[in-house]
Design a protein around this motif. Structure first.
Motif, mmCIF file in Angstrom:
data_model
loop_
_atom_site.group_PDB
_atom_site.id
_atom_site.type_symbol
_atom_site.label_atom_id
_atom_site.label_comp_id
_atom_site.label_asym_id
_atom_site.label_seq_id
_atom_site.Cartn_x
_atom_site.Cartn_y
_atom_site.Cartn_z
ATOM 1 N N ASN A 195 0.798 -1.220 0.000
ATOM 2 C CA ASN A 195 0.000 0.000 0.000
ATOM 3 C C ASN A 195 0.833 1.274 0.000
ATOM 4 O OD1 ASN A 195 -2.319 -1.547 -0.033
ATOM 5 N ND2 ASN A 195 -2.373 -1.692 2.175
ATOM 6 N N TYR A 196 2.142 1.157 -0.103
ATOM 7 C CA TYR A 196 2.975 2.337 -0.256
ATOM 8 C C TYR A 196 2.753 2.917 -1.649
ATOM 9 C CZ TYR A 196 5.534 0.810 3.883
ATOM 10 O OH TYR A 196 5.875 0.439 5.151
ATOM 11 N N GLY A 197 2.898 4.224 -1.759
ATOM 12 C CA GLY A 197 2.789 4.872 -3.063
ATOM 13 C C GLY A 197 1.876 6.073 -3.017
ATOM 14 N N LYS A 198 1.509 6.554 -4.199
ATOM 15 C CA LYS A 198 0.673 7.746 -4.339
ATOM 16 C C LYS A 198 -0.796 7.336 -4.386
ATOM 17 C CE LYS A 198 -0.011 11.772 -7.294
ATOM 18 N NZ LYS A 198 0.468 12.484 -8.489
ATOM 19 N N TRP A 199 -1.601 7.940 -3.497
ATOM 20 C CA TRP A 199 -3.030 7.652 -3.391
ATOM 21 C C TRP A 199 -3.804 8.935 -3.653
ATOM 22 C CZ3 TRP A 199 -4.719 2.765 -3.067
ATOM 23 C CH2 TRP A 199 -3.749 1.796 -2.749
ATOM 24 N N VAL A 200 -4.497 8.985 -4.778
ATOM 25 C CA VAL A 200 -5.211 10.175 -5.232
ATOM 26 C C VAL A 200 -6.647 10.153 -4.722
ATOM 27 C CG1 VAL A 200 -5.991 11.429 -7.278
ATOM 28 C CG2 VAL A 200 -3.779 10.283 -7.295
ATOM 29 N N MET A 201 -7.111 11.303 -4.231
ATOM 30 C CA MET A 201 -8.459 11.406 -3.681
ATOM 31 C C MET A 201 -9.526 11.280 -4.766
ATOM 32 S SD MET A 201 -9.954 14.509 -1.414
ATOM 33 C CE MET A 201 -11.553 15.140 -1.830
ATOM 34 N N LEU A 202 -10.569 10.510 -4.447
ATOM 35 C CA LEU A 202 -11.721 10.361 -5.331
ATOM 36 C C LEU A 202 -12.892 11.151 -4.749
ATOM 37 C CD1 LEU A 202 -11.542 6.530 -6.063
ATOM 38 C CD2 LEU A 202 -10.802 8.395 -7.543
ATOM 39 N N THR A 203 -13.726 11.670 -5.636
ATOM 40 C CA THR A 203 -14.921 12.416 -5.238
ATOM 41 C C THR A 203 -16.135 11.709 -5.813
ATOM 42 O OG1 THR A 203 -13.694 14.495 -5.240
ATOM 43 C CG2 THR A 203 -16.082 14.657 -5.377
ATOM 44 N N GLU A 204 -17.159 11.524 -4.987
ATOM 45 C CA GLU A 204 -18.375 10.886 -5.483
ATOM 46 C C GLU A 204 -19.240 11.934 -6.177
ATOM 47 O OE1 GLU A 204 -21.760 7.673 -4.077
ATOM 48 O OE2 GLU A 204 -20.446 8.587 -2.580
ATOM 49 N N LEU A 205 -19.559 11.691 -7.438
ATOM 50 C CA LEU A 205 -20.343 12.617 -8.248
ATOM 51 C C LEU A 205 -21.329 11.799 -9.072
ATOM 52 C CD1 LEU A 205 -20.402 15.695 -8.961
ATOM 53 C CD2 LEU A 205 -18.896 15.131 -10.865
ATOM 54 N N ASN A 206 -22.623 12.086 -8.896
ATOM 55 C CA ASN A 206 -23.672 11.343 -9.608
ATOM 56 C C ASN A 206 -23.534 9.831 -9.408
ATOM 57 O OD1 ASN A 206 -24.730 13.765 -10.619
ATOM 58 N ND2 ASN A 206 -23.314 13.715 -12.352
ATOM 59 N N ASN A 207 -23.331 9.431 -8.160
ATOM 60 C CA ASN A 207 -23.238 8.022 -7.763
ATOM 61 C C ASN A 207 -22.068 7.263 -8.371
ATOM 62 O OD1 ASN A 207 -25.503 8.111 -6.054
ATOM 63 N ND2 ASN A 207 -26.855 7.893 -7.820
ATOM 64 N N LYS A 208 -21.020 7.967 -8.783
ATOM 65 C CA LYS A 208 -19.801 7.276 -9.216
ATOM 66 C C LYS A 208 -18.600 8.108 -8.794
ATOM 67 C CE LYS A 208 -18.476 8.476 -13.893
ATOM 68 N NZ LYS A 208 -18.364 8.039 -15.253
ATOM 69 N N SER A 268 -12.214 12.073 6.446
ATOM 70 C CA SER A 268 -11.987 10.795 5.765
ATOM 71 C C SER A 268 -12.192 10.991 4.275
ATOM 72 C CB SER A 268 -12.962 9.723 6.259
ATOM 73 O OG SER A 268 -12.747 9.437 7.610
ATOM 74 N N PHE A 269 -11.397 10.303 3.469
ATOM 75 C CA PHE A 269 -11.644 10.335 2.038
ATOM 76 C C PHE A 269 -11.127 9.078 1.367
ATOM 77 C CE2 PHE A 269 -7.839 12.952 2.688
ATOM 78 C CZ PHE A 269 -6.933 12.444 1.764
ATOM 79 N N VAL A 270 -11.725 8.775 0.225
ATOM 80 C CA VAL A 270 -11.413 7.577 -0.551
ATOM 81 C C VAL A 270 -10.321 7.921 -1.551
ATOM 82 C CG1 VAL A 270 -12.356 5.841 -2.124
ATOM 83 C CG2 VAL A 270 -13.782 6.775 -0.295
ATOM 84 N N THR A 271 -9.347 7.025 -1.706
ATOM 85 C CA THR A 271 -8.249 7.260 -2.640
ATOM 86 C C THR A 271 -8.014 6.039 -3.513
ATOM 87 O OG1 THR A 271 -6.618 6.448 -1.039
ATOM 88 C CG2 THR A 271 -7.032 8.823 -1.057
ATOM 89 N N THR A 272 -7.334 6.275 -4.624
ATOM 90 C CA THR A 272 -6.953 5.184 -5.521
ATOM 91 C C THR A 272 -5.490 5.319 -5.899
ATOM 92 O OG1 THR A 272 -7.455 4.044 -7.587
ATOM 93 C CG2 THR A 272 -7.645 6.437 -7.619
ATOM 94 N N ASN A 273 -4.862 4.192 -6.202
ATOM 95 C CA ASN A 273 -3.497 4.218 -6.730
ATOM 96 C C ASN A 273 -3.498 3.994 -8.246
ATOM 97 O OD1 ASN A 273 -4.080 1.499 -6.877
ATOM 98 N ND2 ASN A 273 -2.236 0.829 -5.816
#
Length: 136
Positions: free
Chosen positions: A25-38, A115-120
């Motif tokens: 799980n090391y690395g760059k984790w970019v924040m995701l935003t929920e928009l129109n249920n995605k 809190s926020f959701v992120t992706t690599n």
């Protein structure tokens, strides 16, 4: 008899073993935003999207034009979360944590209940750019 005892001890260790914190799980984790249920990657006007760069021994939080850099004191796994204890004088709280949503998505829990959701894997998500003229 000794062989049976070794086998039993081995299985007890495997069942009670905690996850290895030197994980992928090391690395760059970019924040995701929920928009129109995605989920999308939302880039606001005049500043970049938030991301966390998580390295062994160090964690950097980039929020727009600001960056918080913290040295990691220790980490551990408990109740489905990875907890990260930070060295003193970091502008975070004493510790932060994250949960693994799936292999490419983490939910970060930072200070003040943020809190926020992120992706690599940001290339798998649509990017939404806010044009500066739209804010006027």
């Amino acid at each position: 008899m000794q062989r049976l005892l070794l086998i039993i001890l081995f299985f007890m260790f495997v069942v009670h073993a905690k996850p290895n914190l030197d994980h992928e799980n090391y690395g760059k984790w970019v924040m995701l935003t929920e928009l129109n249920n995605k989920y999308v990657i939302y880039e606001p006007c005049e500043s970049g999207n938030r991301f966390i760069n998580y390295q062994k021994g160090k964690l950097d939080d980039f929020a727009g034009q600001e960056m918080i850099s913290c040295q990691i004191k220790s980490s551990y796994f408990k109740d489905g979360k990875y907890f990260i204890n930070l060295k003193p004088r970091c502008s975070y709280s004493d510790s932060i944590s994250y949960e693994v949503k799936d292999e490419n998505t983490l939910i970060w829990h930072l200070y003040n209940s943020l809190s926020f959701v992120t992706t690599n894997q940001p290339d798998k998500f649509d990017k939404i750019y806010e044009l500066c003229e739209e804010k006027q």
